[in-house]
Design an enzyme around this catalytic site. Structure first.
Site, PDB file in Angstrom:
ATOM      1  CE  LYS A  52      -3.719  -2.497   2.305  1.00  0.00           C
ATOM      2  NZ  LYS A  52      -4.263  -2.940   3.590  1.00  0.00           N
ATOM      3  CD  GLN A  96      -3.186  -4.792   6.939  1.00  0.00           C
ATOM      4  OE1 GLN A  96      -3.126  -3.832   6.202  1.00  0.00           O
ATOM      5  NE2 GLN A  96      -3.865  -5.884   6.633  1.00  0.00           N
ATOM      6  CG  ASP A 119      -9.415  -0.700   5.737  1.00  0.00           C
ATOM      7  OD1 ASP A 119      -9.186  -1.013   4.558  1.00  0.00           O
ATOM      8  OD2 ASP A 119      -8.631  -0.945   6.673  1.00  0.00           O
TER       9      ASP A 119
END
Length: 291
Positions: A52, A96, A119
């Site tokens: 990312k 994450q 997200d």
């Protein structure tokens, strides 16, 4: 049979975002900024986050990576998230997952400012998605929609079968494919571990999204001729013939299902690259909402 190449589609999206970011810089504006938090040293999480950050650099986005040991307290982590919430130069925040067991995933997700929830996991984002209000869509389902759109896969009036009901892929995918939009306008059946006639349902599917995390679960006898297959799974399977000692397998038995399908995603190189593309699109959209 058409190969739904996620690398190809993701590259097109990245090039478009790179042009848009360059145009912003020429106007004297800052670039979109994604902040990622990584707790601990999980190998898969390290790989995902590194990818990312690297992609942000490729397209001209700013990125911040905050690393913390797995011993960080829940309270400390929530404070770090709040700092990013209050930073006007940060457009998108992702933590994450999974985080260590002593930290609540739900508390972490709920702590993120919904306007920076790239997200798409915050309850506000989920509620907006269900009601059809513009919002951040979870990155993997968003990436799948972008993939279907890139390859102009027809979805209107089709019967879509989604295998898996996770809040990350299965459930949002079922909602998105049923919405009055493109890609969408499908009649959707969602299947899971308690579905008793799974094979019969799959055989009705014009589009099958396999997202259950079980290597090579979907076999040729479960798929009708001409179906579109989207394979979300990725599992490491021991393979002595490989230098690494393992092979990456999807939820679909590719070699036998591909000849029956009209279009299919490979693993790796299918949905994976599109998840990052979805995340970057969410970050750009978060930036533009501020503007």
């Amino acid at each position: 049979m058409q190969l739904l190449d996620g690398k190809l589609a993701a590259q097109a999206i990245k090039e478009d975002l790179k042009k848009k970011t360059s145009a912003l810089q020429e106007q004297g504006k800052r670039s979109p900024h994604l902040a990622a938090i990584l707790v601990g040293t999980d190998g898969a999480s390290e790989t995902y986050v590194a990818s990312k950050v690297k992609t942000c650099a490729e397209i001209g986005f700013e990125s911040t990576l905050k690393r913390f040991p797995s011993t960080i307290s829940e309270e400390e982590l929530l404070r770090e998230i709040e700092e990013l919430n209050n930073n006007a130069d940060v457009d998108g925040i992702l933590v994450q997952l999974p985080v260590p067991k002593h930290i609540s995933d739900d508390k972490v997700i709920n702590a993120i400012d919904p306007s920076k929830d790239v997200d798409g996991f915050h309850p506000v984002s989920v509620g907006n998605m269900v009601s059809g209000t513009p919002t951040f869509i979870p990155a993997t389902p968003y990436g799948i929609l972008l993939l279907l759109e890139h390859f102009k896969v027809e979805t209107k009036g089709k019967h879509a079968v989604v295998i898996g009901r996770s809040h990350i892929v299965g459930t949002p995918m079922s909602i998105l494919l049923s919405r009055k939009a493109y890609p969408g306008n499908c009649t959707v059946t969602i299947c899971h571990s308690a579905t008793t006639n799974l094979k019969e349902i799959c055989l009705q599917g014009d589009i099958i999204v396999a997202a259950l995390g079980q290597a090579e679960f979907l076999t040729a006898d479960m798929v009708k001729e001409g179906a579109v297959i989207v394979d979300v799974g990725i599992t490491r399977v021991a393979d002595a013939s490989k230098k690494s000692g393992f092979a990456l397998k999807g939820d679909v038995k590719f070699d036998e299902v591909a000849p029956k399908s009209s279009a299919i995603t490979p693993v790796p190189g299918g949905v994976g690259p599109m998840t990052i593309a979805g995340l970057l699109m969410n970050t750009y959209n978060a930036y533009m909402k501020k503007q």
